[in-house]
Design an enzyme around this catalytic site. Structure first.
Site, PDB file in Angstrom:
ATOM      1  CB  SER A 142      -0.843   0.059   1.283  1.00 44.11           C
ATOM      2  OG  SER A 142      -1.721  -0.999   1.367  1.00 44.11           O
ATOM      3  CG  ASN A 213      -3.372   3.717  -0.363  1.00 46.88           C
ATOM      4  OD1 ASN A 213      -4.605   3.758  -0.339  1.00 46.88           O
ATOM      5  ND2 ASN A 213      -2.699   2.584  -0.266  1.00 46.88           N
TER       6      ASN A 213
HETATM    7  N1  CAA Z   1     -16.872 -10.271  -2.856  1.00 45.10           N
HETATM    8  C1  CAA Z   1     -17.782 -10.257  -3.833  1.00 45.10           C
HETATM    9  N2  CAA Z   1     -18.795  -9.371  -3.882  1.00 45.10           N
HETATM   10  C2  CAA Z   1     -18.884  -8.487  -2.870  1.00 45.10           C
HETATM   11  C3  CAA Z   1     -17.954  -8.440  -1.811  1.00 45.10           C
HETATM   12  C4  CAA Z   1     -16.912  -9.389  -1.834  1.00 45.10           C
HETATM   13  N3  CAA Z   1     -15.971  -9.439  -0.883  1.00 45.10           N
HETATM   14  N4  CAA Z   1     -18.298  -7.425  -0.978  1.00 45.10           N
HETATM   15  C5  CAA Z   1     -19.376  -6.851  -1.491  1.00 45.10           C
HETATM   16  N5  CAA Z   1     -19.739  -7.488  -2.625  1.00 45.10           N
HETATM   17  C6  CAA Z   1     -20.867  -7.167  -3.503  1.00 45.10           C
HETATM   18  C7  CAA Z   1     -22.187  -7.500  -2.812  1.00 45.10           C
HETATM   19  O1  CAA Z   1     -22.579  -8.831  -3.046  1.00 45.10           O
HETATM   20  C8  CAA Z   1     -23.138  -6.525  -3.461  1.00 45.10           C
HETATM   21  O2  CAA Z   1     -23.571  -7.032  -4.712  1.00 45.10           O
HETATM   22  P1  CAA Z   1     -25.020  -6.621  -5.306  1.00 45.10           P
HETATM   23  O3  CAA Z   1     -24.794  -5.258  -5.904  1.00 45.10           O
HETATM   24  O4  CAA Z   1     -25.269  -7.653  -6.314  1.00 45.10           O
HETATM   25  O5  CAA Z   1     -25.973  -6.643  -4.149  1.00 45.10           O
HETATM   26  C9  CAA Z   1     -22.250  -5.307  -3.756  1.00 45.10           C
HETATM   27  O6  CAA Z   1     -20.899  -5.761  -3.719  1.00 45.10           O
HETATM   28  C10 CAA Z   1     -22.431  -4.260  -2.697  1.00 45.10           C
HETATM   29  O7  CAA Z   1     -22.204  -4.838  -1.429  1.00 45.10           O
HETATM   30  P2  CAA Z   1     -23.134  -4.670  -0.135  1.00 45.10           P
HETATM   31  O8  CAA Z   1     -24.556  -4.469  -0.578  1.00 45.10           O
HETATM   32  O9  CAA Z   1     -22.828  -5.781   0.816  1.00 45.10           O
HETATM   33  O10 CAA Z   1     -22.588  -3.397   0.605  1.00 45.10           O
HETATM   34  P3  CAA Z   1     -22.214  -1.992   0.037  1.00 45.10           P
HETATM   35  O11 CAA Z   1     -23.187  -1.504  -0.961  1.00 45.10           O
HETATM   36  O12 CAA Z   1     -21.913  -1.172   1.237  1.00 45.10           O
HETATM   37  O13 CAA Z   1     -20.825  -2.230  -0.748  1.00 45.10           O
HETATM   38  C11 CAA Z   1     -18.498  -2.108  -0.696  1.00 45.10           C
HETATM   39  C12 CAA Z   1     -19.731  -2.793  -0.123  1.00 45.10           C
HETATM   40  C13 CAA Z   1     -18.328  -2.512  -2.165  1.00 45.10           C
HETATM   41  C14 CAA Z   1     -17.320  -2.614   0.103  1.00 45.10           C
HETATM   42  C15 CAA Z   1     -18.687  -0.566  -0.593  1.00 45.10           C
HETATM   43  O14 CAA Z   1     -19.054  -0.217   0.724  1.00 45.10           O
HETATM   44  C16 CAA Z   1     -17.444   0.212  -0.960  1.00 45.10           C
HETATM   45  O15 CAA Z   1     -17.157   0.425  -2.117  1.00 45.10           O
HETATM   46  N6  CAA Z   1     -16.690   0.665   0.067  1.00 45.10           N
HETATM   47  C17 CAA Z   1     -15.471   1.425  -0.125  1.00 45.10           C
HETATM   48  C18 CAA Z   1     -14.335   0.473  -0.413  1.00 45.10           C
HETATM   49  C19 CAA Z   1     -13.043   1.199  -0.660  1.00 45.10           C
HETATM   50  O16 CAA Z   1     -12.918   2.409  -0.600  1.00 45.10           O
HETATM   51  N7  CAA Z   1     -11.998   0.387  -0.924  1.00 45.10           N
HETATM   52  C20 CAA Z   1     -10.669   0.881  -1.088  1.00 45.10           C
HETATM   53  C21 CAA Z   1      -9.941   0.779   0.225  1.00 45.10           C
HETATM   54  S1  CAA Z   1      -8.303   1.417   0.125  1.00 45.10           S
HETATM   55  C22 CAA Z   1      -7.418   0.185  -0.521  1.00 45.10           C
HETATM   56  O17 CAA Z   1      -7.884  -0.881  -0.803  1.00 45.10           O
HETATM   57  C23 CAA Z   1      -5.978   0.471  -0.779  1.00 45.10           C
HETATM   58  C24 CAA Z   1      -5.006   0.269   0.328  1.00 45.10           C
HETATM   59  O18 CAA Z   1      -3.837   0.069   0.008  1.00 45.10           O
HETATM   60  C25 CAA Z   1      -5.350   0.395   1.768  1.00 45.10           C
HETATM   61  P1  NAD Z   2      -3.881  -9.310   6.047  1.00 42.02           P
HETATM   62  O1  NAD Z   2      -3.365  -9.076   7.422  1.00 42.02           O
HETATM   63  O2  NAD Z   2      -5.338  -9.531   5.841  1.00 42.02           O
HETATM   64  O3  NAD Z   2      -3.133 -10.572   5.381  1.00 42.02           O
HETATM   65  C1  NAD Z   2      -1.755 -10.735   5.355  1.00 42.02           C
HETATM   66  C2  NAD Z   2      -1.489 -12.229   5.235  1.00 42.02           C
HETATM   67  O4  NAD Z   2      -0.108 -12.433   4.971  1.00 42.02           O
HETATM   68  C3  NAD Z   2      -1.819 -13.003   6.523  1.00 42.02           C
HETATM   69  O5  NAD Z   2      -2.705 -14.061   6.207  1.00 42.02           O
HETATM   70  C4  NAD Z   2      -0.469 -13.501   7.002  1.00 42.02           C
HETATM   71  O6  NAD Z   2      -0.539 -14.775   7.636  1.00 42.02           O
HETATM   72  C5  NAD Z   2       0.304 -13.588   5.691  1.00 42.02           C
HETATM   73  N1  NAD Z   2       1.751 -13.528   5.823  1.00 42.02           N
HETATM   74  C6  NAD Z   2       2.499 -12.680   6.583  1.00 42.02           C
HETATM   75  N2  NAD Z   2       3.811 -12.923   6.376  1.00 42.02           N
HETATM   76  C7  NAD Z   2       3.888 -13.947   5.473  1.00 42.02           C
HETATM   77  C8  NAD Z   2       4.959 -14.640   4.850  1.00 42.02           C
HETATM   78  N3  NAD Z   2       6.233 -14.337   5.124  1.00 42.02           N
HETATM   79  N4  NAD Z   2       4.682 -15.610   3.962  1.00 42.02           N
HETATM   80  C9  NAD Z   2       3.380 -15.935   3.666  1.00 42.02           C
HETATM   81  N5  NAD Z   2       2.323 -15.298   4.214  1.00 42.02           N
HETATM   82  C10 NAD Z   2       2.580 -14.331   5.108  1.00 42.02           C
HETATM   83  O7  NAD Z   2      -3.359  -8.087   5.168  1.00 42.02           O
HETATM   84  P2  NAD Z   2      -3.987  -7.493   3.822  1.00 42.02           P
HETATM   85  O8  NAD Z   2      -4.968  -6.448   4.177  1.00 42.02           O
HETATM   86  O9  NAD Z   2      -4.372  -8.610   2.919  1.00 42.02           O
HETATM   87  O10 NAD Z   2      -2.707  -6.727   3.229  1.00 42.02           O
HETATM   88  C11 NAD Z   2      -1.680  -7.425   2.562  1.00 42.02           C
HETATM   89  C12 NAD Z   2      -0.840  -6.454   1.748  1.00 42.02           C
HETATM   90  O11 NAD Z   2      -1.687  -5.753   0.827  1.00 42.02           O
HETATM   91  C13 NAD Z   2      -0.134  -5.370   2.573  1.00 42.02           C
HETATM   92  O12 NAD Z   2       1.084  -5.046   1.966  1.00 42.02           O
HETATM   93  C14 NAD Z   2      -1.112  -4.204   2.497  1.00 42.02           C
HETATM   94  O13 NAD Z   2      -0.490  -2.956   2.700  1.00 42.02           O
HETATM   95  C15 NAD Z   2      -1.599  -4.346   1.057  1.00 42.02           C
HETATM   96  N6  NAD Z   2      -2.922  -3.772   0.784  1.00 42.02           N
HETATM   97  C16 NAD Z   2      -3.909  -3.808   1.721  1.00 42.02           C
HETATM   98  C17 NAD Z   2      -5.151  -3.272   1.412  1.00 42.02           C
HETATM   99  C18 NAD Z   2      -6.284  -3.304   2.394  1.00 42.02           C
HETATM  100  O14 NAD Z   2      -7.281  -2.596   2.194  1.00 42.02           O
HETATM  101  N7  NAD Z   2      -6.221  -4.075   3.448  1.00 42.02           N
HETATM  102  C19 NAD Z   2      -5.391  -2.735   0.140  1.00 42.02           C
HETATM  103  C20 NAD Z   2      -4.344  -2.743  -0.814  1.00 42.02           C
HETATM  104  C21 NAD Z   2      -3.109  -3.247  -0.474  1.00 42.02           C
END
Ligand code: CAA
Ligand code: NAD
Length: 307
Positions: A142, A213
């Site tokens: 990330s 991000n």
């Molecule tokens: N697998 C498959 N389908 C899924 C699912 C999953 N894990 N989660 C949700 N869905 C589907 C549901 O079945 C539903 O389908 P229908 O339209 O057919 O009903 C649809 O997605 C919507 O889901 P829900 O009705 O359960 O709930 P919702 O409308 O609140 O949507 C969500 C859920 C898609 C997660 C929505 O809340 C959303 O977009 N949230 C924001 C997510 C976001 O910002 N993600 C980025 C995070 S940052 C990141 O990832 C980067 C990083 O490095 C940290």
């Molecule tokens: P998580 O904690 O759900 O899963 C991490 C997994 O890695 C765990 O199951 C752990 O057992 C496994 N693991 C740790 N060390 C390991 C190793 N040496 N060998 C094999 N498996 C190992 O974390 P996550 O949310 O899936 O995030 C994983 C990566 O993806 C991170 O780098 C995170 O920054 C990135 N990421 C996360 C998100 C998010 O929304 N959570 C979105 C995009 C990218």
């Protein structure tokens, strides 16, 4: 004549691009399981690797539950086709606790383990010795610099970033990250792979937080600071951003969804690079919750309690 020569040169260049068929996904958590699922559902053979069979069983259960949601939507009027889709996808996924023994025949390794540079280094340094020459390595980090991760290997030209979004089966975007060492062929192969998954790729340089991000994480941290100052409740901040800005989740719901540990690793890493930047200041509340192992949805409690 000149045109023919150009055409054949570009055809050769295109032929050199790697068509990914076999994928090894390391890390079977929220992201790795989602990446494995989407790759398998689009006809790739996948090996999902994690540290124990117990974790992998949980990953497989998560994949099955998610596939049921996808099938319900995609095959609404054809439940039999939906069941066949689930069965076929699951057949494409194998699991292992030993990445070294499975990378010998893989085209692409996608790493999605914990957000920690030394853990990622250890993994890639080892895999570099056992994976075939042609294999491309990619990290789903990330926030860590892809260049720093790639430096643990001897294949910096075959190393890039593939940043997926949570939940992977739903979110359409993948950021494809090119370091100064990533070859054009590797970059194009990664772009083609994301398209084969049905995703929408965007290109980004190896800059902290890439595109999403860099904008999203400071916003999430500002929400925590607003709450820490007592300016509004977390519930009202969530309602405000959903109803006032049209976001699908409020910032506290999203922090719980992403994982508070991952969010903390991101902000701590950036703060160490740029200590005076107020956007990257640590949050005592976030640190406390992580210390208490309240990591969000994945542990059942974070800012909120989850079923
Ligand atoms: N697998 C498959 N389908 C899924 C699912 C999953 N894990 N989660 C949700 N869905 C589907 C549901 O079945 C539903 O389908 P229908 O339209 O057919 O009903 C649809 O997605 C919507 O889901 P829900 O009705 O359960 O709930 P919702 O409308 O609140 O949507 C969500 C859920 C898609 C997660 C929505 O809340 C959303 O977009 N949230 C924001 C997510 C976001 O910002 N993600 C980025 C995070 S940052 C990141 O990832 C980067 C990083 O490095 C940290
Ligand atoms: P998580 O904690 O759900 O899963 C991490 C997994 O890695 C765990 O199951 C752990 O057992 C496994 N693991 C740790 N060390 C390991 C190793 N040496 N060998 C094999 N498996 C190992 O974390 P996550 O949310 O899936 O995030 C994983 C990566 O993806 C991170 O780098 C995170 O920054 C990135 N990421 C996360 C998100 C998010 O929304 N959570 C979105 C995009 C990218």
């Amino acid at each position: 004549m000149a045109f023919a020569r150009f055409a054949s040169t570009s055809a050769t260049a295109a032929a050199k691009k790697l068509v990914v068929k076999h994928v090894t996904v390391v890390g079977g958590g929220q992201m790795g399981a989602g990446i494995a699922q989407v790759a398998a559902s689009t006809g790739h053979t996948v090996i999902l690797v994690d540290q124990s069979d117990e974790i992998l069983n949980k990953s497989k259960k998560g994949i099955e539950d998610s596939l049921k949601k996808v099938a319900k939507k995609r095959f609404a009027d054809k439940p039999e086709a939906g069941a066949e889709f689930i069965e076929k996808t699951l057949k494409n996924i194998g699991t292992s606790t030993d990445p070294v023994s499975v990378v010998h025949s893989t085209d692409l390794v996608v790493e999605a383990i914990v957000e920690n540079l030394s853990a990622k280094h250890d993994l890639f340094k080892t895999l570099d010795k056992f994976a075939p020459e042609h294999t491309i390595f990619a990290s789903n980090t990330s926030s860590l610099p892809i260049t720093d991760i790639a430096n643990a290997t001897t294949r910096q030209d075959r190393f890039g970033g593939l940043h997926f979004f949570n939940p992977v089966p739903v979110m359409k975007l993948v950021e494809v990250v090119k370091t100064p060492m990533t070859s054009e062929k590797t970059f194009e192969s990664l772009v083609d792979f994301t398209k084969a998954l049905g995703k929408n790729p965007v290109a980004c340089k190896d800059t902290p937080g890439f595109i999403v991000n860099r904008l999203l994480v400071p916003y999430l941290m500002e929400a925590v600071r607003l709450f820490e100052r007592g300016d509004a409740t977390k519930e009202d901040i969530d309602i405000a951003m959903k109803l006032g800005a049209g976001y699908p989740m409020g910032p506290f719901e999203l922090l719980d969804y992403v994982g508070l540990d991952t969010s903390k690793y991101i902000i701590d890493g950036w703060q160490s690079l740029d200590p005076d930047n107020p956007l990257f200041a640590p949050s005592p509340l976030l640190n406390k919750l992580v210390e208490e192992k309240k990591l969000g949805k994945k542990t059942g409690e974070g800012f909120y309690k989850h079923k």
